[in-house]
Design an enzyme around this catalytic site. Sequence first.
Site, PDB file in Angstrom:
ATOM      1  N   LYS A  83      -6.913  -5.171  -3.019  1.00 19.28           N
ATOM      2  CA  LYS A  83      -7.676  -5.732  -1.890  1.00 19.28           C
ATOM      3  C   LYS A  83      -8.593  -4.665  -1.317  1.00 19.28           C
ATOM      4  CE  LYS A  83      -3.956  -4.396   1.188  1.00 19.28           C
ATOM      5  NZ  LYS A  83      -4.696  -3.355   1.907  1.00 19.28           N
ATOM      6  N   CYS A 105      -2.102  -2.833   7.510  1.00 16.27           N
ATOM      7  CA  CYS A 105      -1.965  -3.731   6.359  1.00 16.27           C
ATOM      8  C   CYS A 105      -0.656  -4.524   6.356  1.00 16.27           C
ATOM      9  CB  CYS A 105      -2.170  -2.951   5.073  1.00 16.27           C
ATOM     10  SG  CYS A 105      -3.890  -2.379   4.954  1.00 16.27           S
ATOM     11  N   ASP A 146       0.793  -1.247   0.000  1.00 21.41           N
ATOM     12  CA  ASP A 146       0.000   0.000   0.000  1.00 21.41           C
ATOM     13  C   ASP A 146       0.819   1.289   0.000  1.00 21.41           C
ATOM     14  OD1 ASP A 146      -1.929  -1.946   0.208  1.00 21.41           O
ATOM     15  OD2 ASP A 146      -2.834  -1.203   2.059  1.00 21.41           O
TER      16      ASP A 146
HETATM   17  C1  VGL Z   1      -4.684   0.618   5.734  1.00 22.42           C
HETATM   18  C2  VGL Z   1      -6.255   1.488   7.160  1.00 22.42           C
HETATM   19  C3  VGL Z   1      -7.229   1.362   6.196  1.00 22.42           C
HETATM   20  C4  VGL Z   1      -3.259   0.230   5.501  1.00 22.42           C
HETATM   21  C5  VGL Z   1      -5.643   0.480   4.762  1.00 22.42           C
HETATM   22  O1  VGL Z   1      -2.824   0.191   4.339  1.00 22.42           O
HETATM   23  O2  VGL Z   1      -2.570  -0.059   6.500  1.00 22.42           O
HETATM   24  N1  VGL Z   1      -4.999   1.114   6.928  1.00 22.42           N
HETATM   25  N2  VGL Z   1      -6.905   0.863   5.004  1.00 22.42           N
END
Ligand code: VGL
Length: 246
Positions: free
Chosen positions: A146, A191, A48
């Site tokens: 995802k 994540c 991410d």
């Molecule tokens: C994430 C919160 C919500 C992350 C993704 O990538 O850690 N955290 N969505």
Amino acid sequence: MTQSSKPFLSRRSLLVAAGAMSVAGAFPRAFAQAKIKPAADTALIVVDVQNCFVPGGSLAVSKGDEIVPLINKIAKAFQNVVLTQDWHTPGHVSFASAHPGKKPFETVKLPYGNQILWPDHCVQGTDGASLVKGLDIPHAQLVIRKGFNPKVDSYSAFIEADSKLKTGLDGYLKGRNIKAVYVVGLATDFCVAWTAMDARKLGFAATVIEDACRGIDTQGSLAAAWKSMEKAGVKRMQSSELALDA
Ligand code: VGL
Ligand code: ZN
């Protein structure tokens, strides 16, 4: 045992320690811990690294941008690299905006468990959902998306938050005979942690490279995540332990 009961032993071990120190001082290279060279059955998972999660983004992780050059460097040491993207539908169930009266970082109970509510982020096809421009890993082999199920979140790159639906990453890695994963990216306590713990659950060795991650740290989440990761058998290391080109 007390020192007075075994004066000889303690004195002797002291001398041995002193001797080892002087030898190590003369030949520091020979005694330095060998650096880790990722093997062919190992993959790096870059989690991410998206515009929403770096300063200026809607769910900015403090100093999230700092890790990008380091991740680029680490990735060069890996033959196999997988990138992930948080990839939500508009009005996703993990957004506070989808729950009237709720604010970001509050929690709600959903059918699959407690869900922290977030600001809108990483909406499919938006600039916020794009990978950060400075991420430079042309040899990455797969991008796994995802969190696209409107009613279920997915911090993990392997299994959605209801612990049921797999993303396909497990099968992909096993199909390619990958046995161990190293995880870097954003955010350490969500994540990255969930991905590393699910990797363990699915039978992979898993290591988080701590300085190539940054955390959100809401309600003690960062310390809690490290504790859970340790319990799950996730190893914690620093990028300095890897053999990287200068
Ligand atoms: C994430 C919160 C919500 C992350 C993704 O990538 O850690 N955290 N969505
Ligand atoms: Zn998300």
